[in-house]
Design an enzyme around this catalytic site. Structure first.
Site, PDB file in Angstrom:
ATOM      1  N   CYS A   1      11.858  21.518 -51.312  1.00  0.00           N
ATOM      2  CA  CYS A   1      13.034  22.235 -50.782  1.00  0.00           C
ATOM      3  C   CYS A   1      13.666  23.171 -51.806  1.00  0.00           C
ATOM      4  O   CYS A   1      14.458  24.042 -51.444  1.00  0.00           O
ATOM      5  CB  CYS A   1      14.062  21.243 -50.259  1.00  0.00           C
ATOM      6  SG  CYS A   1      13.434  20.260 -48.887  1.00  0.00           S
TER       7      CYS A   1
ATOM      8  N   HIS B   1      21.087  24.678 -49.495  1.00  0.00           N
ATOM      9  CA  HIS B   1      19.913  24.207 -48.757  1.00  0.00           C
ATOM     10  C   HIS B   1      20.391  23.498 -47.489  1.00  0.00           C
ATOM     11  O   HIS B   1      21.349  22.736 -47.525  1.00  0.00           O
ATOM     12  CB  HIS B   1      19.115  23.259 -49.659  1.00  0.00           C
ATOM     13  CG  HIS B   1      17.986  22.589 -48.954  1.00  0.00           C
ATOM     14  ND1 HIS B   1      17.078  23.284 -48.193  1.00  0.00           N
ATOM     15  CD2 HIS B   1      17.627  21.277 -48.875  1.00  0.00           C
ATOM     16  CE1 HIS B   1      16.199  22.445 -47.682  1.00  0.00           C
ATOM     17  NE2 HIS B   1      16.518  21.221 -48.075  1.00  0.00           N
TER      18      HIS B   1
ATOM     19  N   ASN C   1      15.971  21.651 -41.100  1.00  0.00           N
ATOM     20  CA  ASN C   1      15.560  21.792 -42.501  1.00  0.00           C
ATOM     21  C   ASN C   1      14.158  22.409 -42.536  1.00  0.00           C
ATOM     22  O   ASN C   1      13.176  21.743 -42.205  1.00  0.00           O
ATOM     23  CB  ASN C   1      15.585  20.413 -43.170  1.00  0.00           C
ATOM     24  CG  ASN C   1      15.194  20.475 -44.639  1.00  0.00           C
ATOM     25  OD1 ASN C   1      14.724  21.510 -45.131  1.00  0.00           O
ATOM     26  ND2 ASN C   1      15.381  19.372 -45.347  1.00  0.00           N
TER      27      ASN C   1
HETATM   28  C1  LIG Z   1      18.240  10.841 -42.956  1.00  0.00           C
HETATM   29  C2  LIG Z   1      19.717  10.738 -42.702  1.00  0.00           C
HETATM   30  C3  LIG Z   1      20.127  11.746 -41.648  1.00  0.00           C
HETATM   31  C4  LIG Z   1      20.018   9.356 -42.153  1.00  0.00           C
HETATM   32  O1  LIG Z   1      21.393   9.221 -41.949  1.00  0.00           O
HETATM   33  P1  LIG Z   1      22.168   7.933 -42.516  1.00  0.00           P
HETATM   34  O2  LIG Z   1      23.531   8.031 -42.034  1.00  0.00           O
HETATM   35  O3  LIG Z   1      21.938   7.885 -43.990  1.00  0.00           O
HETATM   36  O4  LIG Z   1      21.438   6.787 -41.770  1.00  0.00           O
HETATM   37  P2  LIG Z   1      20.616   5.550 -42.353  1.00  0.00           P
HETATM   38  O5  LIG Z   1      19.252   5.993 -42.800  1.00  0.00           O
HETATM   39  O6  LIG Z   1      21.440   4.798 -43.334  1.00  0.00           O
HETATM   40  O7  LIG Z   1      20.483   4.707 -41.034  1.00  0.00           O
HETATM   41  C5  LIG Z   1      21.637   4.203 -40.364  1.00  0.00           C
HETATM   42  C6  LIG Z   1      21.202   3.627 -39.048  1.00  0.00           C
HETATM   43  O8  LIG Z   1      20.854   4.716 -38.162  1.00  0.00           O
HETATM   44  C7  LIG Z   1      19.552   4.462 -37.633  1.00  0.00           C
HETATM   45  N1  LIG Z   1      18.920   5.753 -37.372  1.00  0.00           N
HETATM   46  C8  LIG Z   1      18.146   6.482 -38.207  1.00  0.00           C
HETATM   47  N2  LIG Z   1      17.725   7.595 -37.583  1.00  0.00           N
HETATM   48  C9  LIG Z   1      18.254   7.552 -36.352  1.00  0.00           C
HETATM   49  C10 LIG Z   1      18.205   8.411 -35.238  1.00  0.00           C
HETATM   50  N3  LIG Z   1      17.501   9.562 -35.248  1.00  0.00           N
HETATM   51  N4  LIG Z   1      18.882   8.067 -34.120  1.00  0.00           N
HETATM   52  C11 LIG Z   1      19.593   6.937 -34.051  1.00  0.00           C
HETATM   53  N5  LIG Z   1      19.690   6.068 -35.079  1.00  0.00           N
HETATM   54  C12 LIG Z   1      19.026   6.386 -36.205  1.00  0.00           C
HETATM   55  C13 LIG Z   1      18.846   3.639 -38.659  1.00  0.00           C
HETATM   56  O9  LIG Z   1      17.777   2.927 -38.089  1.00  0.00           O
HETATM   57  C14 LIG Z   1      19.969   2.747 -39.146  1.00  0.00           C
HETATM   58  O10 LIG Z   1      20.095   1.691 -38.231  1.00  0.00           O
HETATM   59  P3  LIG Z   1      20.449   0.220 -38.758  1.00  0.00           P
HETATM   60  O11 LIG Z   1      21.779   0.339 -39.437  1.00  0.00           O
HETATM   61  O12 LIG Z   1      20.464  -0.577 -37.502  1.00  0.00           O
HETATM   62  O13 LIG Z   1      19.350  -0.149 -39.705  1.00  0.00           O
HETATM   63  C15 LIG Z   1      20.530  10.971 -43.977  1.00  0.00           C
HETATM   64  O14 LIG Z   1      20.408   9.866 -44.841  1.00  0.00           O
HETATM   65  C16 LIG Z   1      20.110  12.192 -44.718  1.00  0.00           C
HETATM   66  O15 LIG Z   1      20.248  13.299 -44.231  1.00  0.00           O
HETATM   67  N6  LIG Z   1      19.605  12.051 -45.963  1.00  0.00           N
HETATM   68  C17 LIG Z   1      19.173  13.151 -46.753  1.00  0.00           C
HETATM   69  C18 LIG Z   1      17.863  13.590 -46.210  1.00  0.00           C
HETATM   70  C19 LIG Z   1      17.401  14.867 -46.763  1.00  0.00           C
HETATM   71  O16 LIG Z   1      18.185  15.722 -47.055  1.00  0.00           O
HETATM   72  N7  LIG Z   1      16.088  14.973 -46.870  1.00  0.00           N
HETATM   73  C20 LIG Z   1      15.417  16.141 -47.233  1.00  0.00           C
HETATM   74  C21 LIG Z   1      15.555  16.379 -48.658  1.00  0.00           C
HETATM   75  S1  LIG Z   1      15.657  18.018 -48.893  1.00  0.00           S
END
Ligand SMILES: CC(C)(COP(=O)(O)OP(=O)(O)OC[C@H]1O[C@@H](n2cnc3c(N)ncnc32)[C@H](O)[C@@H]1OP(=O)(O)O)[C@@H](O)C(=O)NCCC(=O)NCCS
Length: 333
Positions: A116, A256, A286
Site C-alpha cells: 500500500c 491511503h 482499498n
Molecule cells: C479489518 C477491519 C475493518 C476489522 O474491523 P474491526 O473493528 O477491527 O473488527 P475485528 O477484526 O476486531 O472484528 C470484530 C468482529 O467483527 C466481525 N467481523 C469481521 N468482519 C466482518 C464483516 N465483514 N461483517 C460483520 N462482522 C465482521 C469479526 O468476526 C469479529 O466478531 P467477533 O467479535 O464475534 O469475533 C479493521 O480492523 C481494519 O480496517 N484494519 C486495518 C486493515 C487495513 O487497513 N488493511 C490494509 C492495510 S493497508
C-alpha cells in the site's frame, strides 16, 4: 546553478466498470452494508472481471490518459515505475508489458513492490532519477487488481479491497515546486499480521495451498489498524516539523484509503479539518498502491499551483511514509 527538483505535471486514472456493492458482498459472506459502512466506510468497489485482463490493462488506460493530458510523445518517456503487488505475471515485470502497450522505445522500466506504500516509494524513487539531471519524463503508476488476491469467502477481508490504477508524470523544474521531502520507513515485524501465505518461494503453490485458501490476503485487522494510525500520523508530524509547516500551511492531506476510521484518526491527530482531506474510499475501497494517485486524479480540479500536499500511506511489511509536495499547476489538465 539552481537545483533540479521533480514536479508532477499531470495525472491519469482508470477504474474498471463493474461495481461490487455491499449488498452483493452481503450475499457472498455473513455481513451487512451497515457493518461495512460503520467499520470500514466503503459503499462499493470496482472489479476488473473480464477474463484475461490483468493489472497492466488498467495501468495502460491510466498511463494513456496521462500521456494525452500532458501531451507527451512515447519517445520522450525515459522511465516507467509501476508500483504493484498484483503483477500480471511473476515474470516479466508489469512495467515491461506497459512499455510495449504504450509504444515506448526509449524508456527503461521496473516494478516496485511496497504494497500500500508502493506509490509513495515510487514517487520518491522517480523524483531522485529526475534530480540526477539525466531523466526528463517519468511515469509513476500505482495499479492493482486486488480482487485477484482476495478471498471472497472471508468476510474480514473481502469488503475492503478494490481494483484500479492511476499514474502521475514527473518532470524537472528549477522553480520552488514538486516533491519537497519524503520520509519512508520499513519494518519487517509486520509479516505475521499481514501477508499471503503461499505462492512465494517459502511456500510453493500446491493442491494443499489451494484447498486451504493460502493464496489470499491474510490480516489481523486490529493490529494493522493500530500501527497504521500511529505510523502515518507520526511520519506526517515529522515531515511537517522538519519543513516548518503548521497545520494551517497544509492545503490537502492525501491519506491511503484503507479504512475511514483510520483516515479520521490520523487527520484528528494532525488536527487538520476534514475539508482538507481527500477521501474516495466510499466508492473505490482499498486499491493498495493505487489509492493515492486515484485521489490526485479525482481531486485534480480542486488543486491549485503552490498548494501544500501531504501524502501518507501504511501497509504490509510494515512499510509506510509521508511525502510533502508542492503542487505545480492549477485545476484539471
Ligand atoms: C479489518 C477491519 C475493518 C476489522 O474491523 P474491526 O473493528 O477491527 O473488527 P475485528 O477484526 O476486531 O472484528 C470484530 C468482529 O467483527 C466481525 N467481523 C469481521 N468482519 C466482518 C464483516 N465483514 N461483517 C460483520 N462482522 C465482521 C469479526 O468476526 C469479529 O466478531 P467477533 O467479535 O464475534 O469475533 C479493521 O480492523 C481494519 O480496517 N484494519 C486495518 C486493515 C487495513 O487497513 N488493511 C490494509 C492495510 S493497508
Amino acid at each position: 546553478m539552481k537545483n533540479i527538483n521533480a514536479v508532477i505535471t499531470g495525472v491519469g486514472g482508470y477504474i474498471p466498470d463493474y461495481i461490487l456493492t455491499n449488498d452483493e458482498i452481503s450475499k457472498m459472506v455473513d455481513t451487512t452494508d451497515e457493518w461495512i459502512m460503520g467499520r470500514i466506510g466503503i459503499k462499493e468497489r470496482h472489479i476488473l472481471r473480464e477474463d484475461g485482463l490483468g493489472t497492466s490493462y488498467m495501468a495502460r488506460k491510466a498511463a494513456k490518459q496521462l500521456m494525452q493530458r500532458t501531451k507527451s510523445n512515447p519517445d520522450e518517456i525515459d522511465l516507467v515505475i509501476v508500483a504493484t503487488t498484483t503483477p500480471d505475471y511473476r515474470l516479466p515485470s508489469t512495467s515491461s508489458i506497459l512499455c510495449e502497450k504504450l509504444g515506448l522505445k526509449n524508456a527503461f522500466a521496473f516494478d516496485l513492490q511496497a504494497v500500500c506504500s508502493g506509490f509513495l516509494y515510487a514517487l520518491e524513487t522517480g523524483a531522485n532519477f529526475i534530480r540526477s539531471g539525466n531523466y526528463k519524463k517519468i511515469i509513476v503508476v500505482g495499479a492493482e487488481k486486488m480482487s485477484s488476491i482476495v478471498d471472497y469467502t472471508d468476510r474480514a477481508t473481502c469488503p475492503i479491497f478494490g481494483d484500479g490504477a492511476a499514474a502521475a508524470m514527473l518532470e524537472p523544474t528549477t522553480e520552488d515546486f514538486g516533491i519537497m521531502d519524503a520520509m519512508l520507513r520499513t519494518d519487517g515485524k509486520g509479516l505475521p499480521f499481514l501477508h499471503i501465505k503461499a505462492g512465494g518461494t517459502v511456500c510453493a503453490p500446491s493442491y494443499y495451498t489451494l484447498d486451504n485458501h493460502m493464496h489470499y490476503i491474510y490480516q489481523e485487522g486490529r493490529t494493522v489498524f493500530k500501527y497504521a494510525v500511529a505510523n502515518m500520523s507520526d511520519t506526517c508530524k515529522s515531515v511537517m516539523e522538519r519543513n516548518h509547516l503548521s497545520k494551517e500551511d497544509i492545503d490537502w492531506i492525501i491519506p491511503h484509503q484503507a479504512n475511514m476510521r483510520i483516515i479520521t484518526a490520523v487527520t484528528q491527530r494532525l488536527e487538520v479539518p476534514s475539508e482538507k482531506v481527500m477521501v474516495n474510499i466510499e466508492r473505490y475501497g482499498n486499491t493498495s498502491a493505487a489509492t493515492l494517485p486515484l485521489c490526485l486524479w479525482d481531486f485534480e480540479d480542486k488543486l491549485k499551483k503552490g498548494d501544500n500536499l501531504l501524502l501518507t500511506a501504511f501497509g504490509a511489511g510494515f512499510a509506510w511514509g509521508a511525502v510533502y509536495l508542492k503542487w505545480g499547476y492549477d485545476g484539471k489538465r
